[in-house]
Design an enzyme around this catalytic site. Structure first.
Site, PDB file in Angstrom:
ATOM      1  N   ASP A  42      14.217  45.168   3.907  1.00 24.71           N
ATOM      2  CA  ASP A  42      13.204  45.179   2.849  1.00 24.71           C
ATOM      3  C   ASP A  42      11.877  45.709   3.374  1.00 24.71           C
ATOM      4  O   ASP A  42      11.172  46.453   2.678  1.00 24.71           O
ATOM      5  CB  ASP A  42      13.043  43.754   2.314  1.00 24.71           C
ATOM      6  N   ASP A  55      15.836  39.529  -4.659  1.00 23.36           N
ATOM      7  CA  ASP A  55      14.899  38.506  -4.204  1.00 23.36           C
ATOM      8  C   ASP A  55      15.216  37.138  -4.795  1.00 23.36           C
ATOM      9  O   ASP A  55      14.624  36.135  -4.382  1.00 23.36           O
ATOM     10  CB  ASP A  55      13.464  38.903  -4.579  1.00 23.36           C
TER      11      ASP A  55
END
Length: 613
Positions: free
Chosen positions: A302, A349
């Site tokens: 990420d 997420d």
């Protein structure tokens, strides 16, 4: 020196007040974002619960079967109600350590491919249509499952299995359609004929409305069975009830509106909720070490794709597919004509930290039944001790029972009998709550940094340390580090055993016959030879059937079976099947009188049993 320190503190407080004033219009959006992220995690984690290895199998089915054969109905145990269903069991996809490499690698390749495809096409419209069609298939099932479970929860609140009225505990007997006083102030209390609990039981009902209410109470357990068979390709069976039909229609309508009419943010979020809710029930790391390794790898993934490349932000803004949660935020106060904008949170997420949070909840359930185990010493076995497991009670529907039988402070509304322990409706959720706190702190850190630096942030940069540190530090503080390290949900080698069984024995047409089915056929033949009540098929008839007992000429079939209440001769069929099983056992025993049956009990791994793929 003191003046300098006070000046520095004043500057910091002034900066905090300034940033808070700027972020104040966005506070409702941020609260909305946090609540929306927690909703699928909390519900999906609880929906993934099943019996841990530290608990014994529930004896409800055995009790219910015995009561049925005796012809008597229990009046003091809500577990005997015939409208209760057995807990559904799911085979979760176990994530192994190699997935820590494969997940970031495959996600990076897919993300980069979409980025370069968008640059080459200059218009994301065609790619959006293709991806929306792809997600539409899963959207129907995920939204259907979510809506069905929500309806089931709402139904259980209206129709609990027990409730308290004026200090009297009533248990609902759905078969006899009555509520029976079983504990508390039972002196002079009469049996109630209404299915409604608490203050709702005082509503006057005529005979017809009462029958409708009882039928509505039994509705979730009345499910239709659908069987689909496609020659050598597919053999599926699933059940669907009234709530499932409503959920399927809702899923179809949502997906159709999203793809053909408009894509409002609330439908995007509904699809995102469905995807996340379903994923948390189907996917889980097998151990906490594996979960930490996977989140750690995605942590660096990420960071790279957000800070060092424009790939993730570009793809997220260009694709109009339900892979994110969207939250409307106020426009620029300096420009009233500015178009409305949305804050976004990717489903990764939510799901990726959620799988570790769900694992923490199942670990809490494992510890709860571990602490309820008892050691029993056998005098006749030279003092050998064995572990007696506590019986497992599914938690589905227990919360609604607790709502109608306890006060807001958790006190029972009737006088409990100390000799009859209460069936647990919940359990301590230490690690689950700690992981949720870490997740919320990670979200707050993400939002804070995003406000200060005014730049999109990789949420996993803050969520991964928040969740993992909260879980592992809790284990260290409680002295349970070895327990959490050794906890596993995988039974390795189970798939290999199944493969060996499937490879054993084939028909002349090359169709595999599992070992269990071949044993059943041999037992049935023993019954036929012993009792002489039926004739065996001749060789040509057997050759015309495939490995599943279907005619070889059968290409496609769809069978729909009505709910149990609509079938005729249900009791007779059950007795006939039971007699057949007894005949099989007796025939096999007569055939092998000199052989003894030995059952080998192997130690189960800690946690929920699931196959590691």
């Amino acid at each position: 020196m003191a003046d300098a320190e006070s000046t520095l503190v004043a500057q910091i407080l002034k900066r905090i007040a300034y940033e808070f004033a700027l972020a104040r219009p966005m506070l409702p959006t941020y609260f909305h974002l946090i609540a929306s992220a927690l909703f699928p995690i909390y519900t999906g984690a609880h929906a993934s619960l099943s019996r841990p290895s530290t608990a014994a199998k529930p004896s409800k089915k055995k009790k219910r079967s015995a009561l049925h054969h005796k012809g008597s109905g229990t009046e003091d145990d809500d577990e005997s109600s015939d409208d209760e269903e057995e807990e559904e069991e799911y085979n979760m996809e176990g994530l192994s350590p190699k997935d820590a490499i494969l997940l970031p690698l495959s996600a990076g390749i897919a993300l980069s491919g979409m980025y370069f495809l968008l640059k080459w096409m200059n218009d994301p419209m065609l790619l959006n249509k293709i991806l929306n069609a792809y997600f539409a298939i899963f959207g129907v099932f995920s939204v259907s499952k979510l809506v069905t479970d929500v309806l089931d929860i709402g139904h259980s609140i209206i129709y609990p299995r027990r409730h308290v009225i004026n200090g009297t505990l009533y248990h609902i007997n759905g078969k006899e359609e009555k509520a029976i006083p079983v504990a508390g102030n039972t002196q002079g209390r009469k049996v109630l004929s209404t299915p409604f609990p608490g203050f709702l039981a005082s509503m006057p009902l005529g005979n017809k409305p009462r029958k409708v209410a009882w039928s509505d109470r039994a509705m979730p357990s009345k499910k239709w069975s659908l069987k689909l068979y496609l020659h050598r390709a597919l053999a599926a069976k699933f059940k669907i009830g009234a709530h499932g039909i409503v959920g399927a229609l809702t899923g179809l309508c949502v997906v159709a509106y999203f793809n053909f009419v408009d894509k409002p943010w609330y439908l995007t979020n509904l699809l995102g909720f469905g995807f996340s809710y379903g994923a948390l029930q189907l996917m889980s790391p097998t151990t906490f070490a594996t979960g930490s390794l996977i989140l750690g790898a995605l942590f660096f993934y990420d960071i790279y794709f957000v800070f060092y490349t424009p790939i993730m932000v570009t793809v997220a803004k260009s694709l109009d597919v339900p892979i994110k949660l969207m939250f409307p935020r106020p426009g620029d106060p300096q420009d009233p004509t500015s178009a409305p904008s949305h804050a976004m949170l990717g489903l990764g997420d939510v799901v990726l930290p959620g799988i570790v949070i769900g694992l923490s909840l199942r670990f809490d359930l494992y510890l709860f039944y571990l602490r309820r185990q008892k050691r029993v010493r056998f005098a006749s076995a030279n003092g050998v001790e064995t572990v007696e497991k506590a019986e497992y009670f599914p938690l589905a529907g227990r919360w609604s029972d607790y709502f109608w039988t306890h006060s807001l402070l958790g006190r029972p509304l009737w006088k409990k009998d100390e000799n009859k322990p209460e069936v647990p409706f919940t359990f301590p959720k230490t690690y689950f709550k700690a992981s949720l706190v870490g997740y919320v702190l990670g979200l707050l850190a993400t939002l804070g940094v995003m406000i200060i630096w005014d730049h999109a942030q990789p949420a996993l940069l803050y969520l991964v340390p928040g969740v993992l540190s909260s879980v592992w530090l809790t284990a260290v503080a409680r002295g349970e580090l070895s327990l959490i390290w050794n906890y596993t949900e995988a039974i390795e080698g189970q798939g290999d055993e199944d493969t060996k069984k499937d490879k054993a024995g084939k028909t002349a047409n090359g169709i595999t016959i599992p070992e269990s089915k071949r044993a059943t056929r041999s037992q049935a033949k023993a019954v036929t030879d012993t009792t002489g009540e039926s004739e065996s098929e001749d060789e040509p008839s057997r050759s015309r059937r495939n490995g599943r007992g279907r005619p070889e000429r059968e290409i496609f079939s769809l069978t729909i079976e009505a709910p149990t209440s609509l079938r005729k001769g249900k009791t007779n069929k059950k007795h006939s099947r039971s007699a057949t099983v007894d005949e099989v056992k007796s025939a096999v025993n007569r055939r092998t009188p000199n052989k003894s049956t030995a059952v080998e009990i192997s130690a189960e791994p800690a946690g929920k049993r699931q196959r590691l793929h």
